[in-house]
Design an enzyme around this catalytic site. Structure first.
Site, mmCIF file in Angstrom:
data_model
loop_
_atom_site.group_PDB
_atom_site.id
_atom_site.type_symbol
_atom_site.label_atom_id
_atom_site.label_comp_id
_atom_site.label_asym_id
_atom_site.label_seq_id
_atom_site.Cartn_x
_atom_site.Cartn_y
_atom_site.Cartn_z
ATOM 1 N N HIS A 52 41.604 74.034 14.798
ATOM 2 C CA HIS A 52 42.815 74.083 13.992
ATOM 3 C C HIS A 52 42.555 74.034 12.489
ATOM 4 O O HIS A 52 43.501 73.940 11.701
ATOM 5 C CB HIS A 52 43.757 72.956 14.414
ATOM 6 C CG HIS A 52 44.346 73.154 15.776
ATOM 7 N ND1 HIS A 52 43.693 72.771 16.928
ATOM 8 C CD2 HIS A 52 45.506 73.746 16.171
ATOM 9 C CE1 HIS A 52 44.449 73.095 17.971
ATOM 10 N NE2 HIS A 52 45.538 73.683 17.545
ATOM 11 N N ARG A 69 59.021 68.201 16.945
ATOM 12 C CA ARG A 69 57.718 67.554 16.884
ATOM 13 C C ARG A 69 57.754 66.332 15.946
ATOM 14 O O ARG A 69 58.461 66.330 14.931
ATOM 15 C CB ARG A 69 56.664 68.555 16.406
ATOM 16 C CG ARG A 69 56.423 69.662 17.413
ATOM 17 C CD ARG A 69 55.750 70.895 16.782
ATOM 18 N NE ARG A 69 54.399 70.644 16.316
ATOM 19 C CZ ARG A 69 53.322 70.706 17.076
ATOM 20 N NH1 ARG A 69 53.422 71.015 18.362
ATOM 21 N NH2 ARG A 69 52.119 70.498 16.557
ATOM 22 N N LYS A 96 52.469 64.556 13.844
ATOM 23 C CA LYS A 96 51.670 65.704 14.277
ATOM 24 C C LYS A 96 50.912 66.295 13.090
ATOM 25 O O LYS A 96 51.411 66.322 11.959
ATOM 26 C CB LYS A 96 52.552 66.768 14.924
ATOM 27 C CG LYS A 96 53.291 66.294 16.165
ATOM 28 C CD LYS A 96 52.377 66.076 17.341
ATOM 29 C CE LYS A 96 51.992 67.367 18.021
ATOM 30 N NZ LYS A 96 51.190 67.109 19.245
ATOM 31 N N CYS A 114 54.126 72.408 24.034
ATOM 32 C CA CYS A 114 53.115 73.353 23.555
ATOM 33 C C CYS A 114 51.805 72.588 23.403
ATOM 34 O O CYS A 114 51.745 71.613 22.664
ATOM 35 C CB CYS A 114 53.495 73.944 22.212
ATOM 36 S SG CYS A 114 55.259 74.212 21.972
ATOM 37 N N GLU A 144 45.964 81.232 18.585
ATOM 38 C CA GLU A 144 45.960 80.975 20.016
ATOM 39 C C GLU A 144 46.281 82.207 20.851
ATOM 40 O O GLU A 144 47.048 83.077 20.425
ATOM 41 C CB GLU A 144 47.018 79.905 20.350
ATOM 42 C CG GLU A 144 46.841 78.601 19.618
ATOM 43 C CD GLU A 144 47.943 77.600 19.919
ATOM 44 O OE1 GLU A 144 47.642 76.392 19.878
ATOM 45 O OE2 GLU A 144 49.089 78.014 20.185
#
Length: 268
Positions: free
Chosen positions: A81, A111, A115, A127, A189
């Protein structure tokens, strides 16, 4: 003569004193009190001020894939990431769960602000990533991805595995997308789309999720438009899927087998 004798005694005394000093026991290194040096690494700086629980999850090993979703290795969630790695082509496998209740309403989540990527953004039900472990690497009928989805539904939303049996997940298709969250972190992704229709009891983990709601099909367009109208933050993958593929899929909840397309990876 006297002068020479004095010099001799002086030299002998010097040698004796030197020998006495040298004869003292030598302390082992471990017993010495050495000054501590602080050596900060780039990794320390990257993770500074991030949520402790979320940082621990960065050690998880994600599945690296090529553009055709063929596994080619593994890397930590942190490495997967980081934008600097994404810009060099690092790509990993992920999944997006769309869970509908018996009223055909979609459970969506906001979220947590803890996060690391897209904090506070609204997204679909769940997810996350299958991990590089044998049971989640298994490709037959995407069983590894479905196991990971079941695991994360319990972890994030408190949904018990028996409420979402593996055989009740419908693997529809895959999307490939890239999006930066900020200057440091982002997503890149191949995302498996999993639909499931169940009435479930939820107990969201506040470290993962700060809010949930059920969304009707008739509300989707307005919800997506709220990004511009009200400043609502919606994750890029949910926004892209919601604006393109989701409306068609939603209409066919009672006929999901007709939507299955495992040969296509939708590039977004």
């Amino acid at each position: 003569m006297l002068s020479a004798l004095c010099r001799s005694h002086m030299i002998s005394g010097t040698i004796a004193r030197s020998c006495n000093r040298l004869s003292k026991p030598i302390l082992p290194i471990g017993s010495l009190s050495l000054p501590q040096t602080s050596k900060r690494t780039m990794a320390d700086d990257i993770l500074q001020n991030l949520d402790e629980a979320q940082v621990k999850l960065l050690a998880e090993q994600c599945i690296l894939v090529d553009d055709n979703d063929k596994p080619i290795g593994a890397a930590s969630k942190k490495d997967c990431h980081l934008n600097k790695n994404i810009e060099q082509g690092m790509l990993h496998r992920a999944f997006s769960v769309f869970l509908f209740n018996s009223k055909n309403e979609l459970l969506i989540q906001q979220r947590s602000d803890a996060k690391i990527t897209f904090p506070g953004f609204w997204a679909n039900t769940c997810c996350s990533h299958p991990l590089s472990r044998p049971e989640e690497l298994e490709d037959e009928k995407a069983i590894g991805v479905r196991r990971a989805a079941q695991r994360r539904l319990q972890s994030e939303l408190g949904i018990k595995p028996e409420e979402v049996p593996l055989d009740d997940f419908h693997y529809l298709s895959r999307i490939h997308y890239k999006a930066a969250s900020d200057g440091m972190w982002g997503e890149h992704e191949v995302d498996y789309i999993l639909f499931i229709q169940k009435d479930v009891a939820i107990q969201p983990d506040p470290n993962e999720i700060q809010n949930t709601r059920y969304l009707k099909a008739s509300e989707l367009e307005e919800f997506l438009a709220s990004v511009k109208n009200n400043g609502t933050k919606i994750s890029p993958w949910f926004a892209m899927i919601g604006a393109t593929l989701l409306p068609k899929w939603w209409k066919e909840l009672n006929n999901l087998d007709s939507l299955v397309d495992h040969s296509t990876i939708h590039r977004m």
